[in-house]
Scaffold this motif. Structure first.
Motif, PDB file in Angstrom:
ATOM      1  N   LEU A 203       0.816  -1.212   0.000  1.00 27.90           N
ATOM      2  CA  LEU A 203       0.000   0.000   0.000  1.00 27.90           C
ATOM      3  C   LEU A 203       0.849   1.261   0.000  1.00 27.90           C
ATOM      4  O   LEU A 203       0.463   2.285  -0.577  1.00 27.90           O
ATOM      5  CB  LEU A 203      -0.928   0.007   1.221  1.00 27.90           C
ATOM      6  CG  LEU A 203      -2.066  -1.015   1.227  1.00 27.90           C
ATOM      7  CD1 LEU A 203      -2.818  -0.971   2.547  1.00 27.90           C
ATOM      8  CD2 LEU A 203      -3.025  -0.761   0.060  1.00 27.90           C
ATOM      9  N   SER A 204       2.030   1.190   0.653  1.00 31.37           N
ATOM     10  CA  SER A 204       2.885   2.376   0.739  1.00 31.37           C
ATOM     11  C   SER A 204       3.429   2.805  -0.620  1.00 31.37           C
ATOM     12  O   SER A 204       3.940   3.920  -0.771  1.00 31.37           O
ATOM     13  CB  SER A 204       4.050   2.122   1.700  1.00 31.37           C
ATOM     14  OG  SER A 204       4.943   1.155   1.171  1.00 31.37           O
ATOM     15  N   LYS A 205       3.312   1.944  -1.642  1.00 30.62           N
ATOM     16  CA  LYS A 205       3.805   2.269  -2.980  1.00 30.62           C
ATOM     17  C   LYS A 205       2.682   2.697  -3.933  1.00 30.62           C
ATOM     18  O   LYS A 205       2.927   2.933  -5.112  1.00 30.62           O
ATOM     19  CB  LYS A 205       4.524   1.045  -3.563  1.00 30.62           C
ATOM     20  CG  LYS A 205       5.763   0.629  -2.762  1.00 30.62           C
ATOM     21  CD  LYS A 205       6.403  -0.619  -3.339  1.00 30.62           C
ATOM     22  CE  LYS A 205       7.624  -1.044  -2.540  1.00 30.62           C
ATOM     23  NZ  LYS A 205       8.233  -2.293  -3.071  1.00 30.62           N
ATOM     24  N   LYS A 206       1.461   2.780  -3.401  1.00 30.42           N
ATOM     25  CA  LYS A 206       0.328   3.179  -4.228  1.00 30.42           C
ATOM     26  C   LYS A 206       0.363   4.680  -4.515  1.00 30.42           C
ATOM     27  O   LYS A 206       1.012   5.464  -3.807  1.00 30.42           O
ATOM     28  CB  LYS A 206      -0.986   2.821  -3.527  1.00 30.42           C
ATOM     29  CG  LYS A 206      -1.250   1.323  -3.427  1.00 30.42           C
ATOM     30  CD  LYS A 206      -1.560   0.735  -4.784  1.00 30.42           C
ATOM     31  CE  LYS A 206      -1.963  -0.723  -4.706  1.00 30.42           C
ATOM     32  NZ  LYS A 206      -2.262  -1.292  -6.028  1.00 30.42           N
ATOM     33  N   SER A 207      -0.363   5.085  -5.562  1.00 27.76           N
ATOM     34  CA  SER A 207      -0.395   6.507  -5.927  1.00 27.76           C
ATOM     35  C   SER A 207      -1.264   7.320  -4.971  1.00 27.76           C
ATOM     36  O   SER A 207      -1.037   8.515  -4.773  1.00 27.76           O
ATOM     37  CB  SER A 207      -0.929   6.664  -7.359  1.00 27.76           C
ATOM     38  OG  SER A 207      -2.216   6.083  -7.476  1.00 27.76           O
ATOM     39  N   ALA A 211      -3.830   5.653   0.740  1.00 25.58           N
ATOM     40  CA  ALA A 211      -3.308   4.288   0.760  1.00 25.58           C
ATOM     41  C   ALA A 211      -1.878   4.262   1.265  1.00 25.58           C
ATOM     42  O   ALA A 211      -1.499   3.391   2.069  1.00 25.58           O
ATOM     43  CB  ALA A 211      -3.386   3.680  -0.642  1.00 25.58           C
ATOM     44  N   ARG A 212      -1.068   5.230   0.814  1.00 23.53           N
ATOM     45  CA  ARG A 212       0.323   5.281   1.283  1.00 23.53           C
ATOM     46  C   ARG A 212       0.391   5.530   2.790  1.00 23.53           C
ATOM     47  O   ARG A 212       1.188   4.926   3.497  1.00 23.53           O
ATOM     48  CB  ARG A 212       1.094   6.373   0.531  1.00 23.53           C
ATOM     49  CG  ARG A 212       1.360   6.054  -0.931  1.00 23.53           C
ATOM     50  CD  ARG A 212       2.480   6.932  -1.489  1.00 23.53           C
ATOM     51  NE  ARG A 212       2.205   8.354  -1.266  1.00 23.53           N
ATOM     52  CZ  ARG A 212       1.515   9.117  -2.100  1.00 23.53           C
ATOM     53  NH1 ARG A 212       1.002   8.576  -3.211  1.00 23.53           N
ATOM     54  NH2 ARG A 212       1.323  10.403  -1.857  1.00 23.53           N
ATOM     55  N   GLY A 213      -0.469   6.428   3.265  1.00 18.38           N
ATOM     56  CA  GLY A 213      -0.480   6.728   4.694  1.00 18.38           C
ATOM     57  C   GLY A 213      -0.871   5.516   5.522  1.00 18.38           C
ATOM     58  O   GLY A 213      -0.254   5.230   6.557  1.00 18.38           O
ATOM     59  N   LEU A 218       0.621   0.688   8.870  1.00 14.51           N
ATOM     60  CA  LEU A 218       0.735  -0.751   9.089  1.00 14.51           C
ATOM     61  C   LEU A 218       2.187  -1.159   9.308  1.00 14.51           C
ATOM     62  O   LEU A 218       2.486  -1.975  10.187  1.00 14.51           O
ATOM     63  CB  LEU A 218       0.151  -1.517   7.897  1.00 14.51           C
ATOM     64  CG  LEU A 218      -1.373  -1.482   7.721  1.00 14.51           C
ATOM     65  CD1 LEU A 218      -1.769  -2.271   6.483  1.00 14.51           C
ATOM     66  CD2 LEU A 218      -2.073  -2.042   8.945  1.00 14.51           C
ATOM     67  N   LEU A 219       3.093  -0.602   8.502  1.00 11.13           N
ATOM     68  CA  LEU A 219       4.512  -0.945   8.644  1.00 11.13           C
ATOM     69  C   LEU A 219       5.040  -0.556  10.020  1.00 11.13           C
ATOM     70  O   LEU A 219       5.832  -1.289  10.626  1.00 11.13           O
ATOM     71  CB  LEU A 219       5.329  -0.259   7.547  1.00 11.13           C
ATOM     72  CG  LEU A 219       5.152  -0.817   6.130  1.00 11.13           C
ATOM     73  CD1 LEU A 219       5.853   0.086   5.120  1.00 11.13           C
ATOM     74  CD2 LEU A 219       5.712  -2.238   6.047  1.00 11.13           C
TER      75      LEU A 219
END
Length: 319
Positions: A203-207, A211-213, A218-219
């Protein structure tokens, strides 16, 4: 009581009733037994991730799958026929056997507490250097399946107590339904938990900034969650182990300790509500488990000198 498990077992009940009207009693019994086993299911789900933490991400799901297969074998090939035979021919033996399982869980939980407090470690942990990852994974899988056997025995025993007056066939079907449903629920949840960091990375690589947040959240949260689950798993071993011992003592007519725990529960419940009352009994059970487990650790490791093979070998190699 986790609503997800209850709903799952309710669905199982509906399917059973739709399959044949003669299985209505099976569906009702499965739902009733499922609600009673919910507490042990939570413990099972909390214990298992500790066996996966620290291993290669590529091996997490295969290891969980191996544990899942072991769990199904425990429930369907060992515990189900054993429970049916005992209920038919040796019903008095169920409680002592469960108490042996409770003592084992108390021992494992107390050993982990003693290690955390600076005591000697027994066997490899994820903090140690792993020379043979394949062998270490096999040992962790075997350890998880052993623990699952004890927790599954408690689940099956609770289920059996709920259908004790049913026919042998009904008992067999209900035990199989509950055993399979619990296994799917627990290890499905565990699989999601241990892969949440991979989901976060994706998700962290999504545009999308949202989603990135969420992915970064989660990480950041997963290491803390897994550490918390490891702690909860240890407490769960003591809680369930001590609870089995208290229940067994009461069934055997030695109920003084159990009555004290229940009196504490009822006092807190009247003063502060049902949840805190339940927590009081759970804490009392954990204290019993820790006390018994610490005694077993002392006897096994100090008096009998067992469980130190690895340490002795390492000391000798150092010289």
């Amino acid at each position: 009581m986790p609503a997800g498990l209850t709903a799952l077992l309710d669905d199982v009940a509906v399917i059973a009733r739709a399959a044949s009207s003669s299985l209505d009693d099976v569906g009702v019994a499965a739902s009733r037994a499922g609600s009673k086993t919910a507490g042990v299911v939570i413990d099972d789900a909390a214990v298992t991730p500790s066996y996966v933490t620290g291993l290669s991400p590529a091996r997490e799901l295969p290891l969980i799958w191996n544990i899942t297969k072991g769990s199904l074998k425990n429930k369907l090939l060992i515990l189900l026929p054993g429970a049916l035979l005992l209920s038919e021919f040796l019903p008095w033996a169920i409680i002592p056997i469960l108490m042996c399982g409770g003592a084992y869980l108390s021992y494992e939980g107390a050993e982990k507490v003693i290690e955390k407090l600076g005591g000697a470690k027994h066997g490899k942990t994820v903090e140690d250097t792993i020379d043979d990852p394949e062998q270490f994974e096999k040992e962790r899988t075997a350890g998880a399946i052993r623990t699952d056997l004890i927790l599954s025995a408690e689940i099956m025993a609770i289920t059996l107590s709920e259908v004790a007056t049913e026919t042998l066939l009904t008992r067999a079907i209900v035990l199989a339904l509950v055993g399979a449903a619990v296994t799917v629920f627990v290890y499905g949840a565990v699989g999601i938990i241990v892969k949440m960091d991979d989901i976060g990375l994706h998700l962290s690589k999504k545009s999308s900034s949202a989603a990135r947040g969420f992915g970064r959240f989660l990480l950041a949260a997963m290491p803390k969650l897994l550490t918390a689950l490891s702690f909860i798993g240890t407490i769960a071993m003591l809680w369930v182990g001590g609870g089995i011992i208290l229940h067994g003592l009461e069934e055997l007519g030695i109920g003084a300790l159990t009555h004290v725990a229940h009196d504490l529960e009822h006092s807190v419940e009247e003063a502060a509500g049902g949840i805190l009352g339940w927590a009081t009994y759970a804490a009392s059970s954990a204290v019993v488990g820790l006390t018994l487990g610490a005694l077993l650790v002392f006897v096994i490791h100090k008096v009998l000198g067992l469980g130190h093979g690895d340490e002795a070998g390492e000391a000798e190699a150092a010289h």
